[in-house]
Enzyme design. Structure first.
Site, PDB file in Angstrom:
ATOM      1  N   PRO A 145     -17.688  -5.872 -14.402  1.00 34.62           N
ATOM      2  CA  PRO A 145     -17.359  -5.941 -12.975  1.00 34.62           C
ATOM      3  C   PRO A 145     -16.058  -6.676 -12.685  1.00 34.62           C
ATOM      4  O   PRO A 145     -15.605  -6.684 -11.534  1.00 34.62           O
ATOM      5  CB  PRO A 145     -18.553  -6.704 -12.385  1.00 34.62           C
ATOM      6  CG  PRO A 145     -18.997  -7.597 -13.502  1.00 34.62           C
ATOM      7  CD  PRO A 145     -18.734  -6.857 -14.786  1.00 34.62           C
ATOM      8  N   ASN A 180     -17.516 -10.968 -23.987  1.00 33.54           N
ATOM      9  CA  ASN A 180     -18.279 -10.616 -25.197  1.00 33.54           C
ATOM     10  C   ASN A 180     -19.781 -10.511 -24.956  1.00 33.54           C
ATOM     11  O   ASN A 180     -20.568 -10.539 -25.912  1.00 33.54           O
ATOM     12  CB  ASN A 180     -18.005 -11.616 -26.326  1.00 33.54           C
ATOM     13  CG  ASN A 180     -16.576 -11.534 -26.830  1.00 33.54           C
ATOM     14  OD1 ASN A 180     -16.012 -10.455 -26.967  1.00 33.54           O
ATOM     15  ND2 ASN A 180     -15.971 -12.687 -27.094  1.00 33.54           N
ATOM     16  N   GLY A 202     -15.059   0.163 -18.003  1.00 37.03           N
ATOM     17  CA  GLY A 202     -14.066  -0.908 -18.031  1.00 37.03           C
ATOM     18  C   GLY A 202     -12.805  -0.422 -18.716  1.00 37.03           C
ATOM     19  O   GLY A 202     -12.555   0.784 -18.809  1.00 37.03           O
ATOM     20  N   ASP A 204      -9.691  -1.237 -22.027  1.00 30.54           N
ATOM     21  CA  ASP A 204      -9.645  -1.288 -23.485  1.00 30.54           C
ATOM     22  C   ASP A 204     -10.352  -2.523 -24.039  1.00 30.54           C
ATOM     23  O   ASP A 204     -10.912  -2.486 -25.139  1.00 30.54           O
ATOM     24  CB  ASP A 204      -8.187  -1.276 -23.958  1.00 30.54           C
ATOM     25  CG  ASP A 204      -7.514   0.063 -23.675  1.00 30.54           C
ATOM     26  OD1 ASP A 204      -8.235   1.066 -23.529  1.00 30.54           O
ATOM     27  OD2 ASP A 204      -6.273   0.099 -23.587  1.00 30.54           O
ATOM     28  N   GLY A 205     -10.332  -3.621 -23.305  1.00 32.06           N
ATOM     29  CA  GLY A 205     -11.027  -4.828 -23.751  1.00 32.06           C
ATOM     30  C   GLY A 205     -12.530  -4.622 -23.821  1.00 32.06           C
ATOM     31  O   GLY A 205     -13.188  -5.082 -24.765  1.00 32.06           O
ATOM     32  N   GLY A 246     -10.284  -0.188 -16.072  1.00 34.77           N
ATOM     33  CA  GLY A 246      -9.607  -1.425 -16.446  1.00 34.77           C
ATOM     34  C   GLY A 246      -8.135  -1.401 -16.091  1.00 34.77           C
ATOM     35  O   GLY A 246      -7.628  -0.430 -15.526  1.00 34.77           O
ATOM     36  N   SER A 247      -7.455  -2.492 -16.435  1.00 30.03           N
ATOM     37  CA  SER A 247      -6.016  -2.554 -16.188  1.00 30.03           C
ATOM     38  C   SER A 247      -5.261  -1.715 -17.199  1.00 30.03           C
ATOM     39  O   SER A 247      -4.192  -1.183 -16.908  1.00 30.03           O
ATOM     40  CB  SER A 247      -5.540  -4.007 -16.236  1.00 30.03           C
ATOM     41  OG  SER A 247      -5.907  -4.615 -17.460  1.00 30.03           O
ATOM     42  N   ARG A 311      -1.473 -15.306 -16.670  1.00 26.24           N
ATOM     43  CA  ARG A 311      -2.493 -14.400 -16.144  1.00 26.24           C
ATOM     44  C   ARG A 311      -2.554 -14.431 -14.624  1.00 26.24           C
ATOM     45  O   ARG A 311      -3.014 -13.469 -13.996  1.00 26.24           O
ATOM     46  CB  ARG A 311      -3.864 -14.749 -16.732  1.00 26.24           C
ATOM     47  CG  ARG A 311      -3.950 -14.578 -18.244  1.00 26.24           C
ATOM     48  CD  ARG A 311      -5.369 -14.735 -18.738  1.00 26.24           C
ATOM     49  NE  ARG A 311      -6.205 -13.619 -18.333  1.00 26.24           N
ATOM     50  CZ  ARG A 311      -6.361 -12.502 -19.026  1.00 26.24           C
ATOM     51  NH1 ARG A 311      -5.728 -12.357 -20.174  1.00 26.24           N
ATOM     52  NH2 ARG A 311      -7.135 -11.540 -18.592  1.00 26.24           N
ATOM     53  N   ASP A 514      -4.973  -4.851 -30.468  1.00 26.41           N
ATOM     54  CA  ASP A 514      -5.601  -4.171 -29.316  1.00 26.41           C
ATOM     55  C   ASP A 514      -5.721  -5.093 -28.107  1.00 26.41           C
ATOM     56  O   ASP A 514      -6.742  -5.103 -27.405  1.00 26.41           O
ATOM     57  CB  ASP A 514      -6.981  -3.630 -29.683  1.00 26.41           C
ATOM     58  CG  ASP A 514      -6.913  -2.492 -30.687  1.00 26.41           C
ATOM     59  OD1 ASP A 514      -5.791  -2.084 -31.048  1.00 26.41           O
ATOM     60  OD2 ASP A 514      -7.976  -2.012 -31.120  1.00 26.41           O
TER      61      ASP A 514
END
Length: 554
Positions: A145, A180, A202, A204-205, A246-247, A311, A514
């Site tokens: 989320p 995680n 989401g 790639d993370g 995701g971003s 960030r 990644d």
């Protein structure tokens, strides 16, 4: 129209107010409008359309307006015959291709002359769909989320969940609460045998969390030692679906061709399967991470390290850090050893891209599986004198390993346009020390049609395994990166470039794996051919879309 012997059903049905010849075979549902006039009209093409049975989402019976109320609000008398035959229509939901590799859910409603025929059509189509064993029936869904613009939950509930419900797919949905969470849950808390696949909502993370949890669980159940770099990993049985939210959604873009949640959901529903290579990264027989897209040392590692301290800037931090690192222009000394991929077809300089049904991935994957243990490393083959390993020493602005094209909307070709998803290799790209202007030329070619490898200071090798050792980090204690100390690097470090011991110039960079920073710089990377499978089919060729605009050509 297909040969009658291959047909399951053939009927004259109505679509709106027009009569159609509708046929169902084991592979196609076809409808063609009947021509009422015997006179030939060259400028009035007959309407004919076909859809593969494998791309039918579902079929449902339609309730006709049996309440006695007309569409205009008035009332009419219902006869016994009308009331008995109220279910005479059915709707077929199917995949329709749009531009830029997007899919959408289209539908068409057929009206039958009698209810029994309607029931027969619905049953026949449902039987055909039930016979497709590759379609998932139970999915485990993880929603991030917080990723991207924090729209993951809304995207799933509004765009994806209704499609899953129409296809009859049951889901267990878990909204992650911390970093995680999905990885840890997959490792220990879930009974994987209950599901046909895992879906992540989401970027790639989030996908990285899923593969780390799923691969770890598979190897644990199979008794594989993850810390041994020479171990052959066991392929994961469950497919993974990606709903982009995701971003960065590079994995989705490279395997589907677009970052569209509906398109990805439809690939999951029809049960597509796309194998993918995974790189394992070790340091001194200690497992670090898995990588499926980019391993970058030097420029891309520095950009990630610098952006992590910004960030608060949001996605703009990547552009800011990219410009800053380009101006800083650090280079790093080290040794690269690699094991060339021999006996395969395809090179990094090919003009051929990895597309749906890729011949190179199929051929090389089959070749590697037949060779079996040929590429297993032992102490004898570990030396560089055996004629297999190649060694390069020098000063590098960037060392990149691309296991896929790494294409994205900003860079449609990617870092290595000819890299393949499932051929058991990675493209090792070495950018040697050069001027800022020359490096800028290399970076700009990622966004153009020019060959980014056609430069004297750039070389690329297709490899199955490689190792890197930085010159100024030989001891284990030096290999532990202190990311806080990296903030003390000076932009004018070029003055002390030849004297790293003074502390002005960084002696080493960090690895971007990644989108995550590795805690060691000396690494051993090995490609595991087709270790995972995605709910995707690769990027389809443009010719496919052109043919489907005239479905009668199928």
């Amino acid at each position: 129209m297909e040969r009658p012997g291959r047909l399951v059903l053939l009927s004259e049905l109505r679509v709106r107010n027009s009569a159609y010849d509708v046929s169902l075979s084991r592979s196609l549902l076809t409808w063609k409008r009947r021509v009422s006039s015997p006179v030939y009209h060259p400028f009035r093409p007959s309407v004919c359309q076909s859809v593969s049975v494998s791309e039918i989402i579902s079929v449902r019976e339609e309730e006709e307006n049996s309440s006695g109320q007309r569409d205009d609000g008035s009332w009419k008398k219902i006869t016994d015959r009308e009331e008995k035959d109220c279910r005479q229509a059915f709707t077929v939901l199917y995949v329709e291709r749009c531009r830029q590799h997007r899919w959408r859910c289209a539908e068409i409603t057929f009206t039958c002359p009698e209810g029994a025929l309607c029931q027969r059509w619905v049953s026949s189509i449902r039987d055909q769909l039930a016979a497709i064993t590759s379609r998932p029936k139970n999915l485990l869904v993880y929603i991030n989320p917080y990723g991207g613009k924090r729209q993951g939950k809304r995207i799933y509930e509004q765009k994806v969940a209704p499609l899953f419900a129409q296809a009859g797919i049951s889901t267990d949905v878990i909204v992650t609460e911390y970093a995680n969470h999905a990885r840890d849950h997959l490792r220990t808390d879930v009974e994987l045998k209950k599901f046909d696949g895992v879906v992540c909502v989401g970027g790639d993370g989030m996908f990285s969390e899923i593969i780390h949890g799923l691969i770890w669980r598979t190897q644990l159940d199979s008794g594989v030692d993850l810390n041994c770099a020479d171990e052959t990993l066991v392929p994961c049985s469950l497919r993974i679906g990606i709903i982009p939210a995701g971003s960065t959604d590079c994995i989705c873009f490279a395997t589907v061709g677009t970052n569209d949640p509906v398109t990805s959901a439809l690939h999951i529903i029809v049960g597509d399967s796309q194998p993918m290579d995974v790189c394992s990264v070790h340091h001194n027989n200690t497992f670090l991470r898995y990588s499926v897209s980019l391993l970058g040392y030097g420029f891309y590692g520095d950009v990630l390290t610098d952006s992590e301290r910004k960030r608060w800037m949001g996605p703009a931090r990547y552009d800011f850090s990219g410009v800053k690192m380009f101006l800083t222009h650090h280079y790093y000394e080290g040794t690269v050893s690699y094991l060339p991929a021999r006996g395969i077809i395809g090179t990094p300089r090919d003009a051929t891209r990895c597309l749906s049904g890729c011949v190179i991935c199929h051929h090389n994957g089959q070749l590697l599986s037949e060779r079996g243990e040929q590429y297993e490393m032992d102490e004898a083959s570990d030396s560089e004198s055996d004629g297999e390993w190649r060694t390069i020493r020098g000063k590098f602005l960037a060392i990149n390993a691309a296991s896929m094209s790494c294409a994205c909307p900003r860079s449609p070709k990617g870092l290595s346009p000819a890299a393949h998803l499932a051929d058991g290799t990675t493209d090792l790209i070495l950018v040697r020390k050069c001027s800022r202007f020359s490096f800028l030329r290399h970076l700009l070619r990622h966004t153009s049609k020019d060959d980014q490898f056609d430069l004297t200071f750039v070389e690329v090798h297709r490899v199955r395994r490689f190792r890197f050792t930085p010159r100024y980090c030989q001891s284990d204690s030096d290999l532990e990166l202190d990311l806080q100390e990296s903030g003390k690097r000076q932009i004018f470090s070029q003055i002390c470039r030849d004297h790293p011991a003074c502390g002005c110039a960084p002696a080493y960079s960090s690895w971007n794996c990644d989108g995550e920073i590795l805690t060691h710089t000396a690494i051993d990377v090995r490609v595991h051919c087709q270790l995972i499978k995605l709910f995707a089919r690769g990027i389809e060729e443009p010719a496919v879309f052109e043919d489907l605009t005239n479905p009668c050509a199928i």
